[in-house]
Design an enzyme around this catalytic site. Structure first.
Site, short mmCIF file in Angstrom:
data_model
loop_
_atom_site.label_atom_id
_atom_site.label_comp_id
_atom_site.label_asym_id
_atom_site.label_seq_id
_atom_site.Cartn_x
_atom_site.Cartn_y
_atom_site.Cartn_z
N HIS A 112 0.83 -1.21 0.00
CA HIS A 112 0.00 0.00 0.00
C HIS A 112 0.87 1.26 0.00
O HIS A 112 1.90 1.31 0.65
CB HIS A 112 -0.97 0.00 1.18
CG HIS A 112 -0.35 -0.01 2.54
ND1 HIS A 112 -0.08 1.15 3.24
CD2 HIS A 112 0.05 -1.03 3.35
CE1 HIS A 112 0.45 0.84 4.42
NE2 HIS A 112 0.54 -0.48 4.50
N ASP A 135 6.39 1.89 6.73
CA ASP A 135 5.14 1.15 6.53
C ASP A 135 4.23 2.03 5.68
O ASP A 135 3.65 2.98 6.19
CB ASP A 135 4.52 0.84 7.90
CG ASP A 135 3.12 0.30 7.82
OD1 ASP A 135 2.71 -0.13 6.74
OD2 ASP A 135 2.42 0.35 8.86
N GLU A 158 -5.07 1.11 2.81
CA GLU A 158 -4.84 -0.01 3.73
C GLU A 158 -4.86 0.43 5.18
O GLU A 158 -5.34 -0.29 6.06
CB GLU A 158 -3.50 -0.68 3.40
CG GLU A 158 -3.26 -2.00 4.12
CD GLU A 158 -2.63 -1.86 5.50
OE1 GLU A 158 -2.59 -2.86 6.24
OE2 GLU A 158 -2.16 -0.74 5.84
N GLU A 159 -4.35 1.64 5.46
CA GLU A 159 -4.24 2.09 6.85
C GLU A 159 -5.60 2.30 7.51
O GLU A 159 -5.69 2.36 8.74
CB GLU A 159 -3.42 3.38 6.93
CG GLU A 159 -1.94 3.21 6.59
CD GLU A 159 -1.17 2.36 7.60
OE1 GLU A 159 -1.78 1.88 8.58
OE2 GLU A 159 0.03 2.16 7.39
N ASP A 206 4.63 -6.21 3.61
CA ASP A 206 4.35 -5.13 4.56
C ASP A 206 5.36 -5.24 5.70
O ASP A 206 6.31 -6.03 5.65
CB ASP A 206 2.91 -5.25 5.08
CG ASP A 206 2.30 -3.89 5.39
OD1 ASP A 206 3.02 -3.02 5.89
OD2 ASP A 206 1.08 -3.71 5.15
N HIS A 251 4.57 2.08 13.38
CA HIS A 251 3.60 3.16 13.60
C HIS A 251 4.11 4.17 14.62
O HIS A 251 3.33 4.95 15.17
CB HIS A 251 2.24 2.61 14.03
CG HIS A 251 1.43 2.09 12.89
ND1 HIS A 251 0.06 1.99 12.92
CD2 HIS A 251 1.79 1.64 11.66
CE1 HIS A 251 -0.38 1.50 11.78
NE2 HIS A 251 0.66 1.27 11.00
#
Length: 394
Positions: free
Chosen positions: A72, A189, A223-224, A244, A324
């Protein structure tokens, strides 16, 4: 199988270029254009969905059972929730991430009248004014605010600047590429996953050999927030591998070196046969690997299954420390995943029955049911020719 050469300079430049393009979920047009242009330079045909997800294909010797890789392009970010009377902005997060890691972040605010720069801060940000209260302030999105780098002393000033509720806020990645191979940046990410896929495309194209079946390269834009690959697969695709980040942290088996093969995430186990094929490819080609199970994690693969796609799914990851948050990876893992991607793309079809969406028991897979049995790949267990039969029907 001989490992294909990986252009590490291309991999590094591609990742730098991707990180330089702001792309929080909901603001991905620029990076979708960039990915399409790069796919075109590599010689692949591509198409976009209405909203900008990208699907390209590397033609194989046969259409089915096609394989696909997915990453993504969208990242975490924020959105303006409210214009505050003190001239600051209240925010809500885009994606799931803690305000703990937002404090101090430099940002770009995208408005209808242009962009502004700013910084996310707690309301009590001055140690000279608030002393110990700075250290005891609570953590959360209601306890931070965005200071705009423009004359904005009140709500009216913000309105005059053209800032409004709903404006997208991108977080600066602040990347550092170190001589020892470590990379520290926000948004690894999953811009690192996108770079891995593009580097694999380059290696396969330059090798000049057709893979056994069509290989699709899918780049999703949401995607997030959970949408991911929910509406971009074709019926030809039988196997979907998400690339990922892996959660390198205490209690996890992921690593910043080598490929990490996820056996399950919060959506459940990944496909038994596809996952074991990836592991065997690592063993056969001396690619360092480890397995892991992720508890608070989902990927593009989950969204595809939930949307009703009948595909085998797997997840292979590069280990990310502090996912994250303030993320760190190593080039060793990125190279390992490019190698594994190419190995899978070139590998023989094991489950030929997957060329059909529905069939009888002929060629159906087997799993060992007692300790006396040994797992055999379907290719060895039942050498069928469903793929050629399917093409004859076409």
């Amino acid at each position: 199988m001989t490992l294909l050469a990986v252009d590490m300079d291309y991999l590094a430049k591609t990742l730098r270029d991707l990180l330089a393009i702001p792309s929080p979920t909901g603001y991905t047009d620029a990076i979708a254009r960039h990915v399409c242009e790069e796919l075109g330079r590599l010689g692949l045909d591509y198409e976009l969905t209405r909203r900008g997800a990208v699907r390209a294909v590397l033609p194989g010797k046969s259409r089915r059972p096609a394989r696909a890789f997915v990453s993504h392009v969208d990242t975490l970010g924020a959105q303006v929730k409210y214009l505050k009377d003190n001239g600051r902005l209240e925010l809500v997060p885009i994606g799931h991430w803690s305000a703990r890691f937002a404090e101090g972040a430099r940002t770009t605010i995208f408005t209808e009248q242009g962009t502004y720069r700013g910084t996310i801060l707690p309301p009590k940000a001055s140690g000279h004014t608030f002393n110990d209260e700075v250290d005891t302030a609570p953590i959360g999105w209601t306890h931070v605010e965005l200071r705009v780098d423009a004359l904005a002393r009140n709500k009216a000033d913000l309105e005059h600047l053209g800032i409004d509720v709903g404006d997208i806020v991108a977080i600066d990645p602040q990347p550092e590429f170190m001589d020892n191979g470590f990379i520290v940046s926000r948004h690894l990410d999953n811009k690192a996953g996108v770079a891995i896929m593009l580097a694999a495309v380059k290696a396969l194209v330059e090798a000049g050999e057709k893979p056994p079946v069509d290989i699709f390269w899918i780049f999703t834009i949401a995607e997030e927030v959970g949408h991911g690959a929910s509406s971009i697969l074709t019926p030809d695709i039988a196997s979907l591998i998400a690339i990922d980040n892996g959660t390198t942290a205490p209690g996890q088996n992921s690593d910043e070196f080598g490929a990490t093969i996820s056996m399950a995430d919060q959506s459940g186990p990944f496909d038994f046969h596809l996952t074991r094929k990836l592991v065997q490819l690592c063993r056969d080609n001396d690619i360092r690997y480890q397995k892991d199970v992720f508890r608070y994690y989902r990927s593009d693969a989950a969204s595809a299954i939930e949307a009703g796609a009948d595909v085998r799914t797997a997840l292979m990851t590069f280990g990310v420390d502090a996912s994250h948050g303030y993320e760190r990876i190593h080039f060793h893992a990125l190279r390992s995943l490019v190698e594994l991607t190419c190995c899978f793309a070139e590998s023989p079809i094991a489950i030929r029955r997957d060329a059909k969406e529905h069939a009888d028991l002929k060629g159906f897979t087997r799993q060992p049911m007692n300790k006396a049995e040994q797992y055999l790949t379907p290719e060895i267990d039942e050498p069928e020719t469903v793929e050629s039969e399917y093409e004859a029907e076409e």
